[in-house]
Design a protein around this motif. Structure first.
Motif, mmCIF file in Angstrom:
data_model
loop_
_atom_site.group_PDB
_atom_site.id
_atom_site.type_symbol
_atom_site.label_atom_id
_atom_site.label_comp_id
_atom_site.label_asym_id
_atom_site.label_seq_id
_atom_site.Cartn_x
_atom_site.Cartn_y
_atom_site.Cartn_z
ATOM 1 N N THR A 1 0.824 -1.207 0.000
ATOM 2 C CA THR A 1 0.000 0.000 0.000
ATOM 3 C C THR A 1 0.865 1.267 0.000
ATOM 4 O OG1 THR A 1 -0.205 -0.159 2.424
ATOM 5 C CG2 THR A 1 -1.984 -1.103 1.104
ATOM 6 N N ALA B 1 1.063 4.231 -2.825
ATOM 7 C CA ALA B 1 0.978 5.667 -2.521
ATOM 8 C C ALA B 1 2.164 6.412 -3.126
ATOM 9 C CB ALA B 1 0.928 5.874 -1.013
ATOM 10 N N TYR C 1 1.585 6.869 -6.826
ATOM 11 C CA TYR C 1 0.629 7.968 -7.050
ATOM 12 C C TYR C 1 1.333 9.317 -6.929
ATOM 13 C CZ TYR C 1 -3.057 11.330 -5.878
ATOM 14 O OH TYR C 1 -3.860 12.445 -5.823
ATOM 15 N N ASP C 2 2.202 9.452 -5.922
ATOM 16 C CA ASP C 2 2.953 10.699 -5.729
ATOM 17 C C ASP C 2 3.836 10.992 -6.932
ATOM 18 O OD1 ASP C 2 4.331 12.883 -4.128
ATOM 19 O OD2 ASP C 2 6.005 11.498 -4.435
ATOM 20 N N MET D 1 -0.619 17.713 -4.017
ATOM 21 C CA MET D 1 -0.008 16.943 -2.931
ATOM 22 C C MET D 1 0.306 17.876 -1.756
ATOM 23 S SD MET D 1 0.659 13.932 -1.919
ATOM 24 C CE MET D 1 0.527 12.954 -3.410
ATOM 25 N N ARG E 1 -2.941 16.106 2.315
ATOM 26 C CA ARG E 1 -3.159 14.954 1.444
ATOM 27 C C ARG E 1 -2.022 13.942 1.572
ATOM 28 N NH1 ARG E 1 -5.549 15.815 -4.424
ATOM 29 N NH2 ARG E 1 -7.259 16.327 -3.024
ATOM 30 N N SER F 1 -2.579 12.059 4.696
ATOM 31 C CA SER F 1 -3.776 11.230 4.525
ATOM 32 C C SER F 1 -3.443 9.968 3.729
ATOM 33 C CB SER F 1 -4.879 12.017 3.815
ATOM 34 O OG SER F 1 -5.316 13.100 4.598
ATOM 35 N N CYS F 2 -2.621 10.122 2.688
ATOM 36 C CA CYS F 2 -2.217 8.965 1.879
ATOM 37 C C CYS F 2 -1.414 7.969 2.715
ATOM 38 C CB CYS F 2 -1.381 9.427 0.680
ATOM 39 S SG CYS F 2 -2.317 10.223 -0.635
ATOM 40 N N CYS F 3 -0.479 8.480 3.509
ATOM 41 C CA CYS F 3 0.339 7.605 4.352
ATOM 42 C C CYS F 3 -0.506 6.921 5.421
ATOM 43 C CB CYS F 3 1.457 8.406 5.006
ATOM 44 S SG CYS F 3 2.666 9.081 3.839
ATOM 45 N N ALA G 1 -2.617 4.188 3.873
ATOM 46 C CA ALA G 1 -1.821 2.990 3.561
ATOM 47 C C ALA G 1 -1.680 2.110 4.798
ATOM 48 C CB ALA G 1 -0.451 3.400 3.026
#
Length: 315
Positions: free
Chosen positions: A112, A116, A119-120, A135, A139, A142-144, A147
């Motif tokens: 995961t 992420a 995506y970055d 980014m 955000r 939130s992504c981390c 995951a």
């Protein structure tokens, strides 16, 4: 009729077959491996946390990945070292469940977090002018968090199936505890756990692969298109993304090695067991080197840290 075990349950890991007199040598090799993992990942995490110039999305995600690597290695290697040094194979029920839980969490979280990171990189290469608008700090975190949350919740549900399942065996036929290794000792069939485990594993692996593949295909197309006018853009994009792809491929190869090894019945049990722990040894040991070599900013920060420490000691 099988008699269910009563608490406190103490399991016995089958472990490695250790020839007489080889225990201390194997302990030293395992200790050396663990120290390499601790030192490599620890230094990079320390540098990223303390250098404000590295408080950027890519390095923050690298930090999360290396913390995940430390989790995986620390879950397994210390107990293997104790097994080599003292021959200790027994493990109580709660430590066994804890080890299995963190092992599976590591396996899901690596994928995961890598998704992420893909995506970055996709946003950075395909939307460079809007990168920091998209980014944002919120955000990024939130992504981390997502995951880690996804990994913990999926594995928590998996281990929820252990509740009220009577166990009739004590010997776990592996070098570490796993969901299947523990439920394989159940007195009754566990079809719900089996179906969920297989479905979850397939969904996570396939889903993360699709996200990573989509991101890097778009990055490749954008890099080729932009590189027609400026070759430096294409070179920088490839250099930035190559490290993430290498890390992902390493983890997948190490994981597939486990599956492939069981297709060769002539392989000794020791070799199969060794191959089964490569995924918590090879990626954690190599990942810091990959990022330290590829990223100029990270490499310079590490060199600066070493130089400062050396100058302090020389005074």
């Amino acid at each position: 009729m099988l008699t269910p075990l009563k608490q406190p349950i103490v399991f016995e890991l089958e472990g490695f077959y250790i020839p007489p007199g080889f225990g201390p040598l194997l302990f030293f090799l395992a200790l050396l491996t663990y120290l390499v993992v601790l030192l490599g990942n620890g230094v990079v995490v320390f540098v990223i946390v303390n250098d404000k110039n590295l408080h950027r999305p890519m390095f923050v995600m690298v930090c999360h990945l290396l913390v995940c690597d430390l989790l995986g290695a620390t879950t397994v290697l210390p107990r293997i070292m104790m097994h080599f040094l003292t021959g200790q194979k027994k493990i109580a029920y709660i430590p066994a469940i804890t080890q299995a839980f963190f092992m599976h969490t590591y396996g899901v979280a690596v994928q995961t977090i890598l998704a992420a990171m893909a995506y970055d990189r996709y946003i950075a290469v395909c939307e460079p002018l809007r990168y920091y608008a998209i980014m944002t700090s919120a955000r990024l975190h939130s992504c981390c968090a997502l995951a880690w949350f996804l990994a913990v919740v999926l594995i928590a549900v998996l281990f929820g199936f252990h509740m009220n399942v009577p166990l009739c065996g004590r010997i776990i036929q592996h070098v570490y505890c796993s969901n299947r290794g523990i439920l394989g000792l159940a007195c009754i069939p566990t079809p719900t756990s089996d179906i969920y485990g297989l479905s979850m594993t397939w969904s996570v692996s396939t889903g993360m692969f699709l996200i990573i593949a989509f991101s890097y295909i778009r990055i490749l197309c954008a890099s080729v298109k932009q590189g027609r006018t400026d070759s430096r853009i294409r070179s920088k994009a490839f250099q930035t993304c190559a490290s993430h792809l290498v890390v992902y491929v390493l983890f997948e190869i190490a994981s597939l090695t486990i599956i492939v090894s069981y297709r060769f019945p002539l392989l000794s049990q020791n070799i199969k067991k060794f191959l089964s722990i490569l995924f918590i040894i090879v990626p954690p040991a190599i990942n810091p080197i990959i990022y330290g070599v590829v990223s100029k900013d990270l490499r310079m920060s590490i060199i600066r840290l070493v130089t400062i420490q050396a100058s302090h000691r020389s005074r």
